[in-house]
Design an enzyme around this catalytic site. Sequence first.
Site, PDB file in Angstrom:
ATOM      1  N   CYS A  90     -39.705 -80.872  19.090  1.00 20.05           N
ATOM      2  CA  CYS A  90     -41.049 -80.620  18.572  1.00 20.05           C
ATOM      3  C   CYS A  90     -40.946 -79.396  17.657  1.00 20.05           C
ATOM      4  O   CYS A  90     -40.788 -78.267  18.135  1.00 20.05           O
ATOM      5  CB  CYS A  90     -42.005 -80.383  19.726  1.00 20.05           C
ATOM      6  SG  CYS A  90     -43.730 -80.217  19.240  1.00 20.05           S
ATOM      7  N   CYS A 125     -62.277 -81.940  -6.539  1.00 18.31           N
ATOM      8  CA  CYS A 125     -61.722 -81.390  -5.303  1.00 18.31           C
ATOM      9  C   CYS A 125     -60.480 -82.166  -4.890  1.00 18.31           C
ATOM     10  O   CYS A 125     -60.524 -83.385  -4.708  1.00 18.31           O
ATOM     11  CB  CYS A 125     -62.768 -81.459  -4.195  1.00 18.31           C
ATOM     12  SG  CYS A 125     -62.153 -80.962  -2.572  1.00 18.31           S
TER      13      CYS A 125
END
Length: 287
Positions: A112, A137
């Site tokens: 991880c 945007c």
Amino acid sequence: MKQDNGYNPLTPEEEYVIVHKGTERPFTGEYVKNTREGVYVCKRCEAPLYRSSDQFDAHCGWPSFDDEIEGAVKRIPDADGLRTEIVCAKCGAHLGHVFLGEGFTPKNTRHCVNSISMKFIPSVNKTLKKAYMACGCFWGAEYYFMKAAGVKHTAVGFMGGHVEHPTYEQVCRKNTGHLETTEIEYDSTRISYEDLVKLFFEIHDFTQADGQGPDIGPQYLSCLFYANPEEKAIAEKYIGILESKGYRVATMLKPVSTFWKAENYHQQYYEHKGDRPYCHRYRKIFD
């Protein structure tokens, strides 16, 4: 420029994770859903760490790998004995933690890893190309580009200004000259630049000359950045088609310049938020 110790300089956010063993927020990292082929290297020393072929989606919010490049990662049991930390074997940079026995893959291992601890080096592929398009945007623009068949990866950032390494805050002051821009990496055997240009015009109001929707300002203007005469000609072709349909096209054409990537929390914004854009919508224009 590398430091005297041979390491790359780190931003405060990178130092928090890599040096002080912090953790980036889940589902915010750049590589959580990366599907490109290539190799991940250490952000600090650039030692190879993981192959993309060993990455899998554990739905945990961080990039996951079931194997590392041999000898690249060192395991260090946490002091409390509950978890095992993983660090770069070459420079000791904090990567994340490793977990065993979860059953995600036959190797029964999950590294991880914080995205911010790594840099991705894509494999050389002559069919992969990049396009740069600004249409308001960049959160909403990227939402539609990243879903197009044949698009392999997207990133949002800034292009066309006069300030190096601009921050989002600087660009929002409206005096750097940058436009919010999407970088689109696409497989040219599956989708063409022409297809992307058509999609570009179909996801925003290219007639608006002061911004996009409720977002007003020079950073929100419509622009196609062309990399060569062929791309410029395609852009001009579709502007001509739109004008023949009666539209007053406000889209600018500018040559590609340096693309400055925006901060990580802007990347794949709506994908992480689980929402849809408020300032962009798709409408079919071309046959």
